[in-house]
Write an enzyme that holds these catalytic residues in place. Structure first.
Site, PDB file in Angstrom:
ATOM      1  CD  GLN A  88      -5.630   1.975   0.732  1.00 16.57           C
ATOM      2  OE1 GLN A  88      -5.456   1.753   1.916  1.00 16.57           O
ATOM      3  NE2 GLN A  88      -6.619   0.355   0.425  1.00 16.57           N
TER       4      GLN A  88
ATOM      5  CE1 TYR B 266      -2.706  -3.213  -9.618  1.00 16.93           C
ATOM      6  CE2 TYR B 266      -0.761  -1.301 -10.389  1.00 16.93           C
ATOM      7  CZ  TYR B 266      -1.771  -2.715 -10.567  1.00 16.93           C
ATOM      8  OH  TYR B 266      -0.840  -3.045 -11.676  1.00 16.93           O
ATOM      9  CD  GLU B 267      -1.650  -4.072  -3.392  1.00 14.27           C
ATOM     10  OE1 GLU B 267      -2.259  -5.171  -2.655  1.00 14.27           O
ATOM     11  OE2 GLU B 267      -0.971  -4.807  -4.102  1.00 14.27           O
ATOM     12  N   GLY B 268      -5.840  -2.397  -2.289  1.00  9.13           N
ATOM     13  CA  GLY B 268      -7.610  -1.935  -1.730  1.00  9.13           C
ATOM     14  C   GLY B 268      -8.409  -0.514  -2.026  1.00  9.13           C
TER      15      GLY B 268
ATOM     16  NE  ARG C 233      -4.189  -1.889   1.918  1.00 10.67           N
ATOM     17  CZ  ARG C 233      -5.571  -2.329   2.623  1.00 10.67           C
ATOM     18  NH1 ARG C 233      -4.873  -1.843   3.558  1.00 10.67           N
ATOM     19  NH2 ARG C 233      -6.150  -2.987   1.995  1.00 10.67           N
TER      20      ARG C 233
END
Length: 591
Positions: free
Chosen positions: A449, A442-444, A298
């Protein structure tokens, strides 16, 4: 074709003047040799590699894309990628921050973040191939057994192999509790992994001799939901006990995705058909290992936003200086030329200052967060490690979510400065816009977030990291309250910090009464938090510039950009505060 020059002066300023990194790093365990001279030399070399080898491949590789061969289920990367990766590995960059025990150089994580920005600005798609390896080696280091670290971690650090994260499935995106990939006991300590994963960056390529997949799957006795997930090591080629490669494992790319951007990165559908794998960590505790990878990833994705915005800013600024178009409203500024340049237009300056404010503010944010990770892992004092870890946990969703969202604005403004020429592929701006779209996912996603920030870091963890950060800002404001050069910044920053604290308390109370308030406010709360965080870092930047030995022009640029940020960007918090206070009732169900 777009140009790129590594922003070494601003990287040095952020590291050594704003964050005072040198004494911090040299005081950490194993950091005695991490002087400014060493870090400077590494930054210089990273800049040369990116400018000379990576940046020239960016546009051609985007146009060429990756080539998937259906018969062999293999991927060929664009021209120049193999040569660049070979030079990258031979230079030791694949193990820059990894432990020396496994062949790394054990340099600070904050230096790795700085060099990652440089490489990603050079070619974002290329940088994704080695990037996922960082998370894989970190997970192996923390959760793997000794033999797993020896057999799988060392070759990745040496640059002979790469690593991936295999999480997402067609029916299971952010909700990993829905995943179906199975892990059945095999011979000895192995398992047979069966299932399909999608959106796997660098899942298949021709850059290295092997690829190590870290795969989430369910054991036969796994409980339902996310509590039943385990993590497994699944290599593309089986690995013998002596480290040599064996036969091809039964894992292969079934396709590569056709994407809006990052065309030169092979984003794969990966099929596991009884592939041999090994459990990493404890059974049913795969999410713990995954989040070890995820937090590092992240922050790296936040750096991707910074990297794209930096390159877009460089080129749009150069274009605005060189493009002759119309005249200033107050009369010609270049009467000997057929027209004035774009910089005479106030709105063009607004777009450029917006980019600069976000780029340089985001740089300070990601480096600040990375420096806290170094303190968390290597400080001699346990209390300092704990506090740094709590700060990192709080800042990661801001650093990822805010920086990637601001990159959307920066690349859009860069294209806008070019006008119609920005829409034309040969000028490169449209690629930055396309490439930047993925990083908010990406990555959430940004919403994830935001939910992590407000739901977990504020409510579940009782805002411990936020308290540290707010106290730090308040202490800074008190320290500089009588500083004439900062007075116009300290007043608004102190007010915003108090409002942030009050808003957090009020929102936490409302969310406890009605959990739906959390989802209704989370994204606006993330933006609010991000804008105040950047305001603090801009005030710190001006304080550092006033005390530093940079040129007069450099110092004035910091003053001017900070003043612009406080006057024209920080007031956005008023909008987000109003949206937060509007509550969930303003979001009716849509049928």
């Amino acid at each position: 074709m777009t140009a790129y020059k590594a922003p070494l002066d601003d990287l040095r300023f952020a590291l050594f003047d704003v964050l005072n990194a040198e004494p911090t790093l040299t005081a950490l365990q194993g950091g005695e040799a991490h002087s400014r001279d060493l870090l400077d030399a590494v930054l210089e070399e990273a800049g040369r590699l990116s400018e000379q080898l990576l940046a020239p491949t960016n546009a051609p590789a985007d146009a060429e894309g990756c080539h998937y061969d259906k018969a062999s289920q293999t991927v060929t990367t664009p021209k120049g990628f193999k040569e660049a990766f070979k030079a990258f590995a031979e230079g030791g960059w694949t193990g820059l921050t990894n432990p020396e025990t496994y062949g790394g150089q054990a340099l600070p994580g904050v230096l790795g973040t700085a060099t990652t920005e440089i490489f990603q600005s050079g070619n974002l798609a290329w940088s994704l191939y080695p990037l996922l390896s960082e998370g894989a080696t970190h997970a192996l280091e923390i959760h793997g057994e000794a033999w797993q670290r020896e057999r799988f971690m060392k070759p990745i650090i040496a640059g002979r192999w790469t690593g991936t994260m295999c999480l997402t499935e067609p029916q299971a995106g952010s909700d990993l509790g829905l995943l179906k990939t199975r892990a059945e006991p095999g011979e000895g300590n192995s398992y047979k992994i069966t299932g399909t994963k999608i959106f796997i960056s660098a899942g298949e390529h021709d850059l290295t001799e092997n690829i190590v997949h870290l795969v989430l799957a369910r054991l036969p006795d796994a409980p339902e939901g996310s509590r039943g997930i385990s993590m497994f090591i699944v290599p593309k080629f089986r690995v013998n006990e002596d480290g040599s490669l064996g036969e091809r494992n039964t894992v292969a790319a079934g396709a590569i995705e056709h994407k809006m951007g990052i065309h030169a990165c092979s984003t794969c559908v990966m099929n596991f058909d009884g592939a041999e794998g090994y459990l990493i960590g404890k059974p049913h505790k795969g999410l713990m290992a995954m989040f070890t990878m995820m937090n590092a990833a992240r922050l790296s994705v936040g750096v991707q936003g910074l990297a794209l915005a930096e390159r877009a800013l460089q080129n749009s600024l150069n274009y605005a200086r060189e493009r002759l178009q119309s005249r200033a409203l107050s009369g010609p500024k270049f009467p000997n030329k057929p027209a004035d340049n774009l910089l005479v237009q106030p709105d063009v300056r607004r777009m450029l200052l917006t980019q600069r404010a976000f780029v340089e503010g985001s740089r300070a944010l990601v480096l600040y967060t990375a420096l806290q990770t170094d303190i968390e892992h290597r400080a001699t004092d346990a209390a300092a490690r704990q506090k740094a870890g709590e700060l990192v946990a709080f800042l990661i969703p801001i650093a990822k979510g805010m920086t990637t969202e601001l990159a959307q604005e920066c690349t859009k403004e860069a294209l806008q400065i070019y006008g119609g020429h920005g829409y034309i592929a040969e000028n490169g701006m449209e690629q930055f816009v396309r490439d930047a779209r993925i990083i908010t996912l990406y990555e959430g996603t940004t919403g994830i977030q935001a939910a992590d920030l407000l739901g977990r870091k504020i409510l579940q963890l009782q805002g411990v990291g936020a308290k540290h950060f707010l106290q730090e800002i308040s202490a800074f404001c008190q320290q500089h309250s009588a500083d004439a050069a900062l007075r116009h910044l300290i007043g608004p920053l102190a007010i915003a910090t108090k409002e942030w604290s009050d808003l957090t308390v009020s929102l936490a109370q409302r969310a406890q009464a009605n959990p739906e308030e959390l989802g209704a406010a989370a994204t606006d709360y993330l933006y609010y938090s991000g804008y105040v965080t950047l305001a603090y870092l801009w005030a710190r930047s001006v304080a550092a510039a006033e005390a530093g030995n940079q040129s007069a022009a450099f110092k004035q640029a910091k003053r001017d950009t900070a003043a612009f940020y406080f006057a024209r960007i920080l007031p956005r918090t008023l909008m987000h505060k109003a949206a937060i206070e509007a509550g969930v009732d303003t979001l009716p169900a849509i049928i």
